[in-house]
Motif scaffolding. Structure first.
Motif, short mmCIF file in Angstrom:
data_model
loop_
_atom_site.label_atom_id
_atom_site.label_comp_id
_atom_site.label_asym_id
_atom_site.label_seq_id
_atom_site.Cartn_x
_atom_site.Cartn_y
_atom_site.Cartn_z
N PHE A 53 -81.55 -16.87 62.56
CA PHE A 53 -80.54 -15.46 61.45
C PHE A 53 -79.74 -15.03 61.73
N ALA A 54 -78.44 -15.20 61.89
CA ALA A 54 -77.98 -13.91 61.96
C ALA A 54 -76.75 -13.34 61.22
N LEU A 55 -75.81 -12.71 61.13
CA LEU A 55 -74.83 -12.58 60.17
C LEU A 55 -73.08 -12.67 60.65
N SER A 56 -72.53 -13.64 60.44
CA SER A 56 -70.85 -14.29 61.20
C SER A 56 -69.60 -13.95 60.20
N VAL A 57 -68.63 -14.16 61.16
CA VAL A 57 -67.83 -13.26 60.15
C VAL A 57 -66.31 -14.58 60.91
N GLY A 58 -65.61 -15.51 59.68
CA GLY A 58 -65.03 -16.42 60.28
C GLY A 58 -63.94 -16.50 58.95
N THR A 59 -63.20 -17.16 59.17
CA THR A 59 -62.18 -17.62 58.38
C THR A 59 -62.70 -18.45 57.18
N SER A 60 -63.59 -20.04 57.72
CA SER A 60 -64.51 -20.94 57.21
C SER A 60 -65.67 -20.99 57.97
N PRO A 61 -67.29 -21.58 57.86
CA PRO A 61 -67.89 -21.96 58.03
C PRO A 61 -68.03 -22.21 58.98
N ALA A 62 -66.80 -23.24 59.71
CA ALA A 62 -66.05 -23.94 61.29
C ALA A 62 -66.74 -22.74 61.92
N ASP A 63 -65.33 -21.68 61.84
CA ASP A 63 -64.88 -20.60 62.79
C ASP A 63 -66.04 -19.74 62.84
N ALA A 64 -66.60 -19.44 62.03
CA ALA A 64 -68.28 -18.43 61.95
C ALA A 64 -68.58 -17.69 63.11
N ARG A 65 -67.97 -16.91 64.00
CA ARG A 65 -68.76 -16.48 65.03
C ARG A 65 -69.98 -15.24 64.35
N VAL A 66 -71.49 -15.17 65.52
CA VAL A 66 -72.43 -14.27 65.25
C VAL A 66 -71.50 -12.85 65.29
N VAL A 67 -71.85 -12.00 64.89
CA VAL A 67 -71.43 -10.26 65.29
C VAL A 67 -72.47 -9.89 66.13
N GLN A 68 -71.92 -9.56 67.21
CA GLN A 68 -72.63 -8.95 68.43
C GLN A 68 -73.53 -9.46 68.81
N ASN A 69 -73.35 -11.12 69.16
CA ASN A 69 -74.18 -12.21 69.49
C ASN A 69 -76.03 -11.63 69.31
N ASN A 70 -75.90 -11.19 68.17
CA ASN A 70 -77.85 -11.44 68.09
C ASN A 70 -77.87 -12.21 67.14
N VAL A 71 -78.70 -12.69 67.14
CA VAL A 71 -80.46 -13.05 66.16
C VAL A 71 -81.10 -12.86 66.34
N LEU A 72 -81.71 -12.97 65.16
CA LEU A 72 -83.73 -12.86 65.10
C LEU A 72 -84.35 -13.64 64.83
N PRO A 73 -85.23 -14.05 65.14
CA PRO A 73 -86.29 -15.01 64.26
C PRO A 73 -87.36 -14.28 63.12
N HIS A 74 -87.18 -15.79 62.94
CA HIS A 74 -88.61 -16.05 61.44
C HIS A 74 -89.48 -16.79 61.69
N ARG A 75 -90.21 -16.50 61.66
CA ARG A 75 -91.40 -17.56 61.78
C ARG A 75 -92.32 -17.65 60.97
N GLU A 76 -92.57 -19.14 60.69
CA GLU A 76 -93.74 -19.76 59.97
C GLU A 76 -95.12 -20.16 60.31
N GLU A 77 -95.93 -19.96 60.68
CA GLU A 77 -96.87 -20.09 61.67
C GLU A 77 -97.65 -21.17 60.66
N TYR A 78 -98.11 -21.27 59.74
CA TYR A 78 -98.57 -22.21 58.63
C TYR A 78 -97.54 -23.28 57.58
N ALA A 79 -97.83 -24.34 56.99
CA ALA A 79 -97.21 -24.78 56.83
C ALA A 79 -97.43 -24.21 54.90
N THR A 80 -96.19 -23.99 54.38
CA THR A 80 -96.26 -23.06 52.86
C THR A 80 -95.12 -23.07 51.67
N VAL A 81 -95.64 -23.22 50.97
CA VAL A 81 -94.91 -23.32 49.37
C VAL A 81 -94.18 -22.39 48.61
N ASP A 82 -93.18 -21.82 49.02
CA ASP A 82 -92.66 -20.36 48.32
C ASP A 82 -93.44 -19.19 47.97
#
Length: 503
Positions: A419-448
């Motif tokens: 997951f990251a925050l990005s900026v652009g004029t559209s989804p096609a040219d959006a670029r991640v702000v300051q080159n950083n992403v963070l992972p989210h992990r679900e170890e097992y199958a889960t619902v809601d």
């Protein structure tokens, strides 16, 4: 080479002090003195036994028993060595500071293995160095065995500062450091190297290679396991748990001295959130009022290709605060706090953050202020392309911490998305702000299941005609080979994002 230097140091210390050398006739600083002192004995099975910690002692020309001066400790980054060239410290020596540059254990001329700023090893090594500095007859003191002392250095050379100061507090209730200036360093090594248990492979691989000869047996066994399995081994978690401010904060310890924190916001090893945690959690309220955090675009900054990022390099905030650059800011900060110089700097107690576009924003708080509702999101895991979901239209400015809340359904085992925050004029040219992403992990199958997902801490402006987006990707080159362990999907519903919007 280590043993002869150790014998020289031991012989000199047996006579109570090291030989004093007269200043050169031209008024320049004398050549640095090489000293090796006993460090904590090595217990690792790969190299047990005595350890010397080697130093280069830089004495300014004007320093003498009649005119004592403060001292700055300095140390190198991971895989580096101490600095023995006086020219590297000219601005400090000319300003009346002594500088002692340290080879940390496992590097340069020092012995042992790198325990990566463990209080029991590097922390106590720093205490031994301070004891040595306190015995130099040209060093200014606050009291017996208490030198007027600051510290400089970046990355691993920032980590030793926290290790030494917190280890002293842990053992005696106080630290002899009077001010610190750590750059691009960490709050928690486990959170930095493997956020949410997902190994940051791009950096983990580089760091392992750079310190090959210095690693302990624990790292040599744990690193391959983490790289192959995609999980942060429990042995590595245990090894790194004590090795940063996070451990000491959890034990109730804080620093009560001024600290100048400089952090790369586009740093994708020790990102901005690590410095914010140090500023917010590792300092007392009083210390924070005399401290400052400066964020710039740089540091450990590998380019993001998947997903693509953007950050204009530079340090606009240091330039604004000092009228010159970070070197000037650091020197003035240390002069004020160690030499009693007039307090000419402003911005204490605040966060000074450079945006991805190059502006400097100063804020009193980095907490989220504004909540936005997003549509449901579904992303594949293990393979697929990034997608960007519009959050808000510009103009808009953010500076600080953000968080996503959602009900998460995971179809698969050990599902991961980035997951990251990005900026652009559209989804096609959006670029991640300051080159950083963070992972989210679900170890097992889960619902809601209700989840709160940290987003990277950033500073950015969104101009008129642009939008801010949430970018969700099944892959990230910073975590190469450590995407989901099985193909599947993550679905997020009831999605809100809380952002630090600057009013």
């Amino acid at each position: 080479m280590r043993r002869p230097l150790g014998l020289v140091a031991a012989t000199a210390l047996a006579f109570g002090s090291l030989m004093a050398f007269p200043a050169p006739a031209d008024g320049s600083a004398p050549d640095p003195e090489t000293v090796c002192i006993p460090g904590v004995p090595e217990t690792d099975v790969l190299e047990p036994g005595p350890v010397d910690i080697c130093l280069s002692v830089h004495r300014p020309a004007q320093a003498s028993p009649q005119k004592r001066v403060p001292v700055l400790l300095h140390s190198h980054g991971w895989g580096g060595t101490r600095t023995s060239d006086p020219a590297a410290f000219r601005r400090y020596l000319d300003a009346g500071f002594g500088v002692v540059s340290i080879d940390q254990r496992g590097f340069g001329d020092s012995g042992g293995k790198a325990h990566v700023e463990d209080p029991a090893f590097e922390g106590r090594d720093v205490i031994a160095v301070i004891d040595h500095v306190a015995g130099l007859d040209w060093v200014k003191r606050d009291g017996p065995d208490d030198p007027v002392l600051g510290a400089i250095g970046g990355s691993y050379g920032g980590g030793y500062q926290f290790a030494g100061a917190f280890t002293e507090i842990m053992e005696t209730g106080r630290t002899r450091f009077d001010a610190l200036a750590p750059q691009i360093t960490w709050h928690s090594l486990n959170d930095s190297l493997a956020p949410n248990g997902v190994v940051r492979t791009a950096w983990a691989g580089l760091l392992y290679a750079a310190g090959m000869d210095a690693h302990t047996s624990a790292v040599h066994s744990g690193f391959p396991e983490g790289m192959v399995t995609g999980r942060w081994p429990s042995g590595m978690d245990d090894f790194f748990r004590d090795n940063g401010p996070a451990f000491h904060v959890d034990e109730g310890r804080k620093l009560d001295i001024p600290v100048l924190l400089r952090q790369g916001i586009s740093d994708n090893l020790f990102p901005l959130d690590e410095a914010i945690a140090n500023f917010d959690r590792a300092l007392t309220d009083r210390a924070r009022r005399d401290s400052m955090l400066v964020g710039y675009n740089g540091g450990h900054a590998l380019p993001n290709v998947l997903p693509a990022g953007i950050a204009e390099p530079g340090d606009a905030c240091s330039a604004r605060l000092s009228g010159a650059d970070y070197d000037e800011l650091e020197l003035r900060f240390l002069t004020e706090n160690l030499q009693g110089g007039p307090r000419t700097l402003s911005g204490h107690g605040q966060y000074h953050l450079m945006t991805a576009r190059g502006e400097c924003r100063t804020v009193d708080s980095v907490a989220p202020t504004t909540t936005y509702t997003l549509p449901d999101i579904t992303t594949t895991t293990a393979a697929g392309v990034p997608q960007s979901i519009e959050i808000a239209e510009g103009p808009l400015t953010l500076a600080g911490n953000s968080r996503l809340d959602a009900l998460v359904t995971a179809l698969g085992v050990d599902s991961r998305a980035f997951f990251a925050l990005s900026v652009g004029t559209s989804p096609a040219d959006a670029r991640v702000v300051q080159n950083n992403v963070l992972p989210h992990r679900e170890e097992y199958a889960t619902v809601d299941r209700r989840r709160s997902i940290d987003l990277p801490s950033v500073a950015t402006t969104v101009r008129e005609g642009e939008s801010l987006f949430l970018t969700v990707s099944p892959q990230s080159d910073m975590f190469a080979l450590h995407g989901s362990r099985t193909p599947g999907a993550l679905r997020l519903t009831d999605v809100t994002v809380r952002l630090p919007v600057v009013r």
